[in-house]
Design a protein around this motif. Structure first.
Motif, PDB file in Angstrom:
ATOM      1  N   ILE A 811      21.809  -0.085  16.930  1.00 54.50           N
ATOM      2  CA  ILE A 811      22.724   0.878  17.102  1.00 54.50           C
ATOM      3  C   ILE A 811      23.564   1.150  15.859  1.00 54.50           C
ATOM      4  CG2 ILE A 811      24.719   1.210  18.648  1.00 54.50           C
ATOM      5  CD1 ILE A 811      23.626  -0.818  20.602  1.00 54.50           C
ATOM      6  N   LEU A 812      23.632   2.384  15.687  1.00 54.51           N
ATOM      7  CA  LEU A 812      24.057   2.747  14.211  1.00 54.51           C
ATOM      8  C   LEU A 812      25.553   3.178  14.699  1.00 54.51           C
ATOM      9  CD1 LEU A 812      20.891   4.674  13.066  1.00 54.51           C
ATOM     10  CD2 LEU A 812      21.676   2.629  12.001  1.00 54.51           C
ATOM     11  N   TRP A 813      26.132   3.931  13.516  1.00 54.47           N
ATOM     12  CA  TRP A 813      27.261   4.792  13.524  1.00 54.47           C
ATOM     13  C   TRP A 813      27.401   5.672  14.660  1.00 54.47           C
ATOM     14  CZ3 TRP A 813      28.113   9.691  11.449  1.00 54.47           C
ATOM     15  CH2 TRP A 813      29.567   9.956  11.059  1.00 54.47           C
ATOM     16  N   LYS A 814      28.567   5.637  15.269  1.00 54.61           N
ATOM     17  CA  LYS A 814      28.958   6.668  16.182  1.00 54.61           C
ATOM     18  C   LYS A 814      27.910   6.997  17.287  1.00 54.61           C
ATOM     19  CE  LYS A 814      32.013   9.604  13.652  1.00 54.61           C
ATOM     20  NZ  LYS A 814      32.387  11.158  13.067  1.00 54.61           N
ATOM     21  N   ASP A 815      27.376   5.619  17.911  1.00 52.97           N
ATOM     22  CA  ASP A 815      26.515   5.545  18.986  1.00 52.97           C
ATOM     23  C   ASP A 815      25.223   6.087  18.836  1.00 52.97           C
ATOM     24  OD1 ASP A 815      28.355   4.299  20.491  1.00 52.97           O
ATOM     25  OD2 ASP A 815      29.330   6.426  20.857  1.00 52.97           O
ATOM     26  N   LEU A 816      24.529   6.173  17.395  1.00 51.13           N
ATOM     27  CA  LEU A 816      23.432   6.474  17.391  1.00 51.13           C
ATOM     28  C   LEU A 816      22.387   5.402  17.342  1.00 51.13           C
ATOM     29  CD1 LEU A 816      23.603   8.841  14.268  1.00 51.13           C
ATOM     30  CD2 LEU A 816      22.951   9.614  16.391  1.00 51.13           C
ATOM     31  N   VAL A 817      21.160   5.483  18.091  1.00 53.45           N
ATOM     32  CA  VAL A 817      20.190   4.379  18.310  1.00 53.45           C
ATOM     33  C   VAL A 817      18.949   4.741  17.670  1.00 53.45           C
ATOM     34  CG1 VAL A 817      19.542   2.879  20.021  1.00 53.45           C
ATOM     35  CG2 VAL A 817      21.556   4.134  20.487  1.00 53.45           C
ATOM     36  N   TYR A 818      18.725   3.806  16.928  1.00 54.04           N
ATOM     37  CA  TYR A 818      17.047   3.825  16.433  1.00 54.04           C
ATOM     38  C   TYR A 818      16.378   2.851  16.905  1.00 54.04           C
ATOM     39  CZ  TYR A 818      13.663   3.594  12.460  1.00 54.04           C
ATOM     40  OH  TYR A 818      12.401   3.552  11.848  1.00 54.04           O
ATOM     41  N   ARG A 819      15.284   3.118  17.166  1.00 52.52           N
ATOM     42  CA  ARG A 819      14.225   2.207  17.632  1.00 52.52           C
ATOM     43  C   ARG A 819      12.801   2.468  17.172  1.00 52.52           C
ATOM     44  NH1 ARG A 819      16.734   4.325  22.350  1.00 52.52           N
ATOM     45  NH2 ARG A 819      17.886   2.792  23.431  1.00 52.52           N
ATOM     46  N   THR A 820      12.167   1.444  16.536  1.00 56.07           N
ATOM     47  CA  THR A 820      10.770   1.403  15.853  1.00 56.07           C
ATOM     48  C   THR A 820      10.047   0.227  16.629  1.00 56.07           C
ATOM     49  OG1 THR A 820       9.460   2.004  13.764  1.00 56.07           O
ATOM     50  CG2 THR A 820      11.484   0.423  13.652  1.00 56.07           C
ATOM     51  N   GLU A 821       8.696   0.569  16.461  1.00 56.34           N
ATOM     52  CA  GLU A 821       7.810  -0.641  16.910  1.00 56.34           C
ATOM     53  C   GLU A 821       6.578  -0.368  16.139  1.00 56.34           C
ATOM     54  OE1 GLU A 821       5.406  -0.825  20.463  1.00 56.34           O
ATOM     55  OE2 GLU A 821       6.701  -2.366  20.992  1.00 56.34           O
ATOM     56  N   LEU A 822       6.042  -1.234  15.422  1.00 58.97           N
ATOM     57  CA  LEU A 822       4.667  -1.158  14.701  1.00 58.97           C
ATOM     58  C   LEU A 822       4.065  -2.330  15.220  1.00 58.97           C
ATOM     59  CD1 LEU A 822       7.190  -0.630  12.152  1.00 58.97           C
ATOM     60  CD2 LEU A 822       5.148  -0.017  11.042  1.00 58.97           C
ATOM     61  N   ASN A 823       2.583  -1.824  15.360  1.00 55.90           N
ATOM     62  CA  ASN A 823       1.577  -2.844  15.766  1.00 55.90           C
ATOM     63  C   ASN A 823       0.321  -2.757  14.829  1.00 55.90           C
ATOM     64  OD1 ASN A 823      -1.156  -3.070  17.676  1.00 55.90           O
ATOM     65  ND2 ASN A 823      -0.029  -4.818  17.702  1.00 55.90           N
ATOM     66  N   HIS A 824       0.143  -3.678  14.097  1.00 56.97           N
ATOM     67  CA  HIS A 824      -1.259  -3.726  13.026  1.00 56.97           C
ATOM     68  C   HIS A 824      -2.195  -4.573  13.626  1.00 56.97           C
ATOM     69  CE1 HIS A 824      -3.355  -4.671   9.585  1.00 56.97           C
ATOM     70  NE2 HIS A 824      -3.396  -3.168   9.126  1.00 56.97           N
ATOM     71  N   GLN A 825      -3.430  -3.883  13.854  1.00 62.30           N
ATOM     72  CA  GLN A 825      -4.495  -4.700  14.102  1.00 62.30           C
ATOM     73  C   GLN A 825      -5.613  -4.610  13.107  1.00 62.30           C
ATOM     74  OE1 GLN A 825      -4.514  -5.793  17.363  1.00 62.30           O
ATOM     75  NE2 GLN A 825      -6.673  -6.758  17.275  1.00 62.30           N
ATOM     76  N   TYR A 826      -5.995  -5.906  12.566  1.00 65.04           N
ATOM     77  CA  TYR A 826      -6.873  -5.841  11.407  1.00 65.04           C
ATOM     78  C   TYR A 826      -8.213  -6.800  12.063  1.00 65.04           C
ATOM     79  CZ  TYR A 826      -9.528  -7.290   7.357  1.00 65.04           C
ATOM     80  OH  TYR A 826     -10.579  -7.580   6.436  1.00 65.04           O
TER      81      TYR A 826
END
Length: 924
Positions: A811-826
């Motif tokens: 939850i960033l500045w001034k109610d900005l929301v950043y979401r990320t998800e990484l799934n690596h399959q080897y």
């Protein structure tokens, strides 16, 4: 039989020391509300004997079989002062009435001791974790919370706890009806939860009778905060994206103490099977989403779904719960399949490309009613109904080849239209004979299933070795299959000493199966499907009747619990292949089925359990029915009406240790199965059995499979987890590993082959507890598989798999929301032509809206790098197979979501977050 009758008379008349029960209710002194999940301990004076239970949703507790004497009662509940009081147990029920706990005084104006919030504690075989010790963002779900906890992880779309799949979810001790565990967890917001309990729940029959029956379910019970038991939670989302991707969903939860109602609805074409309050923008941000029963969804899936879940108390004695779900799905899936066969002719391989279109329309209804008639009588009724319609179209191109080239090639097109009905019902009744310690439990269950359908099949198979034997088929198939199962049991138990009980149980069950499959060839002269193909048709009936009887002995004292059971089982399997020829068979089976369970509590935080069970299983109607299945002409199958039942030996060993002083958690378990008369596959590649030769001829490189009984199957695996806090980064650390080995018998052209697979795995995960504004989880797990075959050692194969995940919410500045998800399959060691590795990257950027921050608009991207693939390796006794399926790839979506949060007398999660101090801290 006379000896058995004499033993029953002795069991009933044995001299006994009657035990008593101690009961009461724990409530808050301030608002008089019940406190579910409170720990109640009964300590015997001048002894190490300790009994412990937790309170139910009304705050009620009950100790059974308490010996007369002097005790001290202790009550513990997070946020309240401990309560102690002396208890004198004599003859008759001891009802302590209402016991009130005083809240701890933690006002900010007083002195605070800032430290680490305790993770939880081990209470016998129950692990209780403190939700405050695991920080999540304000709109997180219970699933987001529990996957931060030690021993809990997601494998292949299924939630596992302490090495076993979670099969049941409870809220304040009440079952969340339905089989979709992930959906249940995603419909509980994390801010509602006070504690999380993980344990192996007894079956209903075991809970009623007091004797284990081996049917435990790994269960997660969410104890909610008292101020969150009245109000509404929910979410409404709408999104539209590139490639005409869309999603519209809503989930509303209503809570009023014991009454809980959840309503969900969803329509989308982005592979979402359900909608929940824990939903994230664009339907992504959760990696590979699970469907019914978990697993990975393959293909491009359009879903329309509606569901309602209901829980309530009807008066003080009747507890009810139920759910209804309607789903409509359109699934498009293309698959590439490569098989490397174990055979006498080294180098035989198979490649298949298929296109599938499935339409599913299903209604599912579950209901549960428990009537606590009075102190001595209980009744439980649990019916369920499923009605499903399936339409499918499959087009398959397949070929077999070896070092010399292509042997056979087949083009196949099949359609089917099937209607399925399943009805199950179970009635369980228990009667307690006053305070004598005698209990009678009866159980009757029924199961009816019916499948009716028809289909068409076109086959064009080229024989490259002998073109004159190429085949062209045009057929119509009609199927009518009915299974009726019923079973009944009665068990009687009573005390046989100060710490012992005896039980005698009788069980009878019957499985009736009736299957009629007819195949008709198309006739050019009549222009219709009028020619009955006798070799591909069959009418088959079977009757499997089992009866068992035997005693059980149970011993409980202080830190030890022991149960020994021995059942004698007599079974009769009658089958009759009525068409095309009348061929009746009858076989009798006689078995002794022993079992044992032992538990030792080293302390309140350490315990060891050992469980040994035996069981028998009858072959299915598909395995018994001797009718050819050539839906895949190069991989044909036929049943075997001479199959016998199998005999299984299962062993489970678990050790748990939860050190509340340093928050170190350790679990280790071993699970093993050995099966006699295992139903394996006999594969024919050069010639077929004599009874099949007149109806089926092997194409070059084709294979015919037939089930047979074989000894030598066993499977063993172990799992461990070690968890501890990482203070220097305000996070939790979990290290886990596994070792497994399986041995699968089979036959290839009358020669025995054992397929051995050894799996070694290890991994870790780190989950943040920095603040509610920063939430991340990093995990990785690697496994190495060693595959060997006794028939063709030169076809042994080893492969490696590593799965790494990163989930980050900020939850960033001034109610900005950043979401990320990484799934690596080897992957390493898979077949050529199969993609070995990929990186799935989902990301979104959102802005909180409105004064209370309950709205959000977000832009998300699923599979940013466009690398998403689905790869699965299957290992059997006759081949190793790699399968690659169609998956949903990159799309962008703009989504608007609105969160509903309204609790009686409670602040919103956002307001609570803003008022709490940041960092990984707690108050004591």
């Amino acid at each position: 039989m006379r000896k058995l009758f004499s033993f029953l008379i002795l069991l009933i008349s044995v001299s006994q020391v009657y035990a008593q029960a101690v009961t009461g209710t724990i409530q808050s002194a301030s608002d008089k509300s019940g406190l579910p999940g409170a720990s109640v301990v009964l300590k015997r004076a001048a002894s190490e004997a300790v009994l412990s239970v937790t309170t139910d949703v009304q705050g009620t507790f009950r100790f059974e079989r308490v010996q007369p004497g002097s005790y001290t009662l202790e009550v513990h509940f997070l946020g309240f002062d401990m309560l102690t009081r002396p208890v004198q147990v004599q003859q008759g029920l001891v009802n302590l009435g209402v016991l009130s706990l005083q809240e701890q005084n933690t006002r900010l104006s007083e002195v605070q001791v800032i430290g680490r919030v305790p993770l939880g504690e081990q209470k016998g075989d129950t692990t209780q974790l403190n939700a405050k010790a695991f920080k999540t963002t304000p709109d997180a779900s219970a699933e987001d919370l529990v996957t931060k906890m030690p021993g809990v992880q997601i494998q292949d779309g299924r939630i596992q706890a302490q090495g076993e799949e979670v099969r049941q979810v409870m809220i304040d001790g009440k079952r969340f009806t339905g089989d979709d565990v992930s959906s249940a967890m995603r419909n509980i917001s994390s801010d509602m939860i006070e504690n999380v309990q993980i344990f192996d729940a007894q079956s209903d029959q075991a809970a009623f009778s007091g004797f284990e029956d081996g049917n435990r379910l790994k269960t997660i019970n969410f104890i909610t905060k008292k101020e969150r038991r009245q109000g509404y939670t929910g979410k409404i989302s709408a999104g539209y994206g590139t490639d005409d991707r869309y999603m519209l969903g809503a989930a509303i939860n209503y809570f009023n103490n014991s009454r809980r109602i959840t309503v969900t609805g969803l329509t989308n074409n982005i592979n979402m099977f359900d909608f929940s309050v824990g939903e994230t923008p664009g339907g992504g941000m959760r990696g590979r989403r699970g469907g019914w029963g978990g697993g990975q969804p393959n293909g491009i899936i359009n879903t329309n779904n509606f569901g309602i879940n209901y829980q309530d108390m009807w008066g003080k004695k009747i507890e009810v719960s139920g759910n209804y779900n309607y789903s409509n799905r359109d699934i498009l899936n293309n698959q590439y399949r490569f098989r490397d066969f174990v055979s006498n002719d080294a180098g035989l391989q198979y490649i298949e490309n298929s296109q599938n279109n499935d339409l599913e329309d299903a209604h599912r209804l579950n209901f549960r009613l428990q009537y606590n008639i009075n102190q001595n009588n209980r009744l439980l009724v649990t019916p369920s109904l499923t009605i499903q319609q399936d339409n499918s179209l499959t087009e398959r191109q397949a070929r077999t080849f070896d070092q010399s080239g292509t042997l056979s090639e087949s083009l196949n097109r099949s359609t089917s239209d099937n209607a399925t009905l399943n009805f199950n019902n179970n009635i369980l009744y228990s009667h307690r004979f006053g305070s004598s310690g005698r209990i009678l439990t009866t159980n009757f269950s029924t199961r009816v299933s019916n499948v009716e359908g028809d289909g068409y099949q076109l086959e064009d198979t080229d024989n490259f070795e002998n073109p004159d034997k190429s085949i062209l088929r045009n057929q119509y198939i009609r199927l009518d299959r009915t299974n009726v199962n019923w079973s009944g049991s009665a068990n009687y138990s009573q005390r046989a000493g100060e710490n012992s009980r005896l039980q005698l149980e009788y069980t009878i069950s019957n499985q009736l199966r009736d299957s009629d499959k007819r195949t008709f060839d198309y006739e050019e002269t009549s222009g219709s499907y009028s020619s009955l193909n006798t070799p591909l048709s069959s009418t088959f009936k079977s009757d499997y009747l089992t009866q068992s009887i035997g005693p059980s002995y149970q011993y409980r004292k202080d830190k030890t619990r022991l149960q020994l059971t021995t059942n004698y089982q007599y079974a009769t399997l009658s089958s009759n292949n009525e068409f095309p020829v009348n061929y009746p068979l009858r076989r009798n089976f006689s078995n002794v089925l022993p079992s044992a369970e032992y538990e030792y509590k080293f302390s309140n935080s350490q315990n060891l359990t050992f469980n040994y069970r035996t069981a028998t299983n009858a072959p299915s109607v598909e395995q018994l029915q001797e009718v050819l299945d050539i839906s895949n002409p190069l991989q044909a199958r036929i049943g075997n009406d001479e199959l016998d039942q199998d005999y299984q030996n299962r062993v489970n060993i678990r050790y748990r240790n939860f050190n509340a002083e340093n928050n170190h958690v350790f679990f280790i378990g071993m699970f093993g199965t050995m099966t006699q008369n295992y139903i394996a596959n006999a594969v024919y590649t050069t010639s077929v059995p004599e009874d099949v030769a007149n109806s089926y001829e092997l194409r070059p490189g084709a294979r015919l499979s037939r089930p047979v009984n074989m000894d030598g199957y066993w499977n063993v695996r172990s799992f461990f987890n070690f968890g501890r806090p990482l203070n220097f980064i305000s996070s939790n650390f979990n290290l886990n590993g596994s070792i497994g080995h399986s041995r699968i018998p089979g036959m290839i052209d009358e020669q025995v082959n054992y397929s051995n697979n050894t799996n070694l795995g290890a991994g870790f995960n780190i989950s943040s507890n920095i603040s509610e504004k920063i939430d991340f989880t990093v995990s990785t797990f690697s496994s190495y598989n060693i595959v060997s075959n006794t028939l063709q050692t030169n076809q042994n194969n080893n492969f490696f798999n590593q799965n790494t995940n990163l989930r980050y919410n900020w939850i960033l500045w001034k109610d900005l929301v950043y979401r990320t998800e990484l799934n690596h399959q080897y992957n390493s060691g898979l077949s050529s032509g199969v993609d070995n590795s990929y990186l799935l990257w989902n990301m979104s950027l959102g802005k909180k809206l409105f004064k209370n921050k309950q709205g959000e608009v977000s832009l998300s991207v699923n599979d940013l790098l466009k690398q998403n693939v689905s790869i699965r390796r299957n290992i059997t006794e006759s081949y190793v197979e790699d399968v690659q399926s169609t998956v949903l790839q990159r799309f962008f979506m703009l989504t608007f979501s609105y969160n509903i949060r309204s609790f009686a007398g409670a602040q919103s999660p956002q307001e609570n977050m803003e008022r709490r101090p940041g960092g990984y801290r707690g108050m004591h």
